[in-house]
Design an enzyme around this catalytic site. Sequence first.
Site, PDB file in Angstrom:
ATOM      1  N   SER A  90       1.013  -1.875  -0.117  1.00  0.00           N
ATOM      2  CA  SER A  90       0.008   0.026  -0.188  1.00  0.00           C
ATOM      3  C   SER A  90       1.021   1.604   0.008  1.00  0.00           C
ATOM      4  O   SER A  90       1.904   1.448   0.809  1.00  0.00           O
ATOM      5  CB  SER A  90      -0.847   0.528   1.084  1.00  0.00           C
ATOM      6  OG  SER A  90      -1.732   1.744   1.180  1.00  0.00           O
ATOM      7  N   TYR A 141      -1.565   0.122  10.307  1.00  0.00           N
ATOM      8  CA  TYR A 141      -1.298  -0.090   9.176  1.00  0.00           C
ATOM      9  C   TYR A 141      -0.681  -0.087   8.260  1.00  0.00           C
ATOM     10  O   TYR A 141      -0.049  -0.128   7.863  1.00  0.00           O
ATOM     11  CB  TYR A 141      -3.103   0.183   8.455  1.00  0.00           C
ATOM     12  CG  TYR A 141      -3.446  -0.115   7.504  1.00  0.00           C
ATOM     13  CD1 TYR A 141      -3.973  -1.507   7.231  1.00  0.00           C
ATOM     14  CD2 TYR A 141      -2.278   0.055   6.628  1.00  0.00           C
ATOM     15  CE1 TYR A 141      -3.699  -1.993   5.689  1.00  0.00           C
ATOM     16  CE2 TYR A 141      -3.962  -0.743   4.585  1.00  0.00           C
ATOM     17  CZ  TYR A 141      -3.454  -1.401   4.652  1.00  0.00           C
ATOM     18  OH  TYR A 141      -3.810  -0.972   3.537  1.00  0.00           O
TER      19      TYR A 141
END
Lengths: 440, 243
Positions: free
Chosen positions: B135, B148
């Site tokens: 990501s 995250y």
Amino acid sequence: MELTNWGRYPSIETTLHACRSEGDLRAILSDDKKIIPRGLGRCYGDSALNSDILSTLHLNCFRAFDEGTGELTCEGGVTLEDILYLFVPRGWFLPVTPGTRFITVGGAVASDVHGKNHHAAGALSRHIRGLKVMLASGETIFCSRDENEEFFHATCGGMGLTGIILEATFRLIRIPTAFIRQETVRAADLDEIMNLFETSSDWTYSVAWIDCMARGGRRGRSILMRGEHARMEELPGRKIAEARMYGKNSHMTVPCDFPSLSLNRFSVRAFNEIYYRKTRHGISRSITGLDAFFYPLDGILQWNRIYGKRGFTQYQFVLPKESSREGLDTILGVIAEFGQGSFLAVLKLFGKQEGLLNFPREGYTLALDFPIRDGLFEVLDRLDAVVLDYGGRHYLTKDARMAKETFHKGYPNAGRFAEIKKRYDPDGKFQSLQSRRLGI
Amino acid sequence: MEYALIIGAKSDIGRALAARYARAGYNLYLAARKSEELTREADNLRIRYNVRVATLEFDLLDTGNHEEIYKQLSPRPAGTICVAGYLGDQKIAEIDFSEARKIIDTNFTGWVSLLNIIAEDYESSGSGFIIGISSVAGDRGRRSNTIYGSSKAAFTTYLSGLRHRLHSSGVVVLTVKPGFVRTRMTEGMDLPEKLTAKPEEVAEDVFRAHRKARAIVYTRWYWRWIMWVITRMPDRLFQRISI
């Protein structure tokens, strides 16, 4: 989010719940919200609108296909476009298709859609062999003509009010090529076009464009299009190589809302005049692609924008065959006098059909668009009265505004539908703006 | 034709990648937890693309089973596509370590366990490809995704290391850094339309980058430049902005 269906009227604030599995669906159903399932939102009015909407678009798996019989089982969120891309090159076509391929199978079943072959093949429901439906309780059931028969008939054409259509099984039809052998015939008035429909009853597909602005002796002048799937030997040489091809066709997109005055009685009259005159006298023959024949408007993405910001409503009704001649004449008179008819008016002769909320019945159906304007609904109310007088009714999938009484007079089996719905959905979990408006 | 193994095949990006690779002719192993829910997708891919599809039960967090599950695959997959991930809840993760650990273990530890086994296999056979969906969140830590973001940073670095290790064996390792994608994970978030990709676009970008044997692909492509700016922003400025 702010949401509308294809006619862009009405528009309401909604929460769209996307579902990816039966588990997701059950989770939403277990809440005490009222809900309506929605696919691509191609109904015109408020059928697939509610403050909570359950989107079936992720439930789009093909489940089974029999190469021998063409029997297909797919989930409710599969689109007709998906089916065409996959199966036309393999020599199969939809048994019934409406004028757009941008709809889901679930929506097609719930609307019991009809096509240019209704007089020969009936509506989609005639071809449905079985449905898997999730009830308000979260339980899933199968239904067909042999199993849970009543529920099956209520669900086909039931506007999503009986449950969520998870899967449908139906047979595709064999086609020799991806082309249509088309004939175009001009008709000078209403008698001529009705005559043409009668004499074209052997054709698999037939539909007419009608000039709803024509007055006097020209009232009802039309262009009939009839077609058959073209056989290989009927194709001109240059088309043989692409006989089975069905790909992404080029398309235009309407870039913005048209100003609301761009469609007025003068522009529509002028368009209709040109459109009518460009067709020659007598019969013109051609070989045309499936998209051009079945989905001419799909080539113009977001064509609903031409009616401007306020949106439009499509007015579609059917009259019993016996009263069609007189009824159409009266109605066309009212529309031409009103002067707000659209250039997209379609006339079609339906074959026999029975049902609960299913729209088609034997007789003539006329569909035309009206941009939303002040005073429009009063005129449509007047038309409603005429339609009812002649024993007709209106298509729920197109409707955004008719009165409760109009609906109940047109659909004498609505009470029977309500009884069945009550049994399977006792708390009235499945509701739409339309079902509340019409008291379905 | 060769098999591709897709882990996290129920996710939106996993589904889109399965369709893209099936369209290219790959047979598929679809892996996920509660694999009975993959039956629908397996039917779908068989009918749409006429390929072989097998489903398998797989839990990234259950690292003790990884070797056994992988060794059972016959034939061995020619490529492995790592999609599964867990966004978690930042607020909970800040105060409850079990949530933080779940994020880290799903996005990083689980992959290390599995990909160590697969890397060994591909290295010894001298072929294979590994695609990891990381990501842009891993490019620079932010207050809204401390756990995250760092777990994705770790995954990105791990993939980079694998690429270095496997380069001489002819094994391709592709790191994918999606920006915003319209998926279940981002449902209900108010995402800028212009910066948000559909899962199908991500799948197409991945497939193309794989074909060109690229090392890193951002999707949509301009996220590379957005992240270029963000990662070079002086700390003093970065502290003042809210992103």
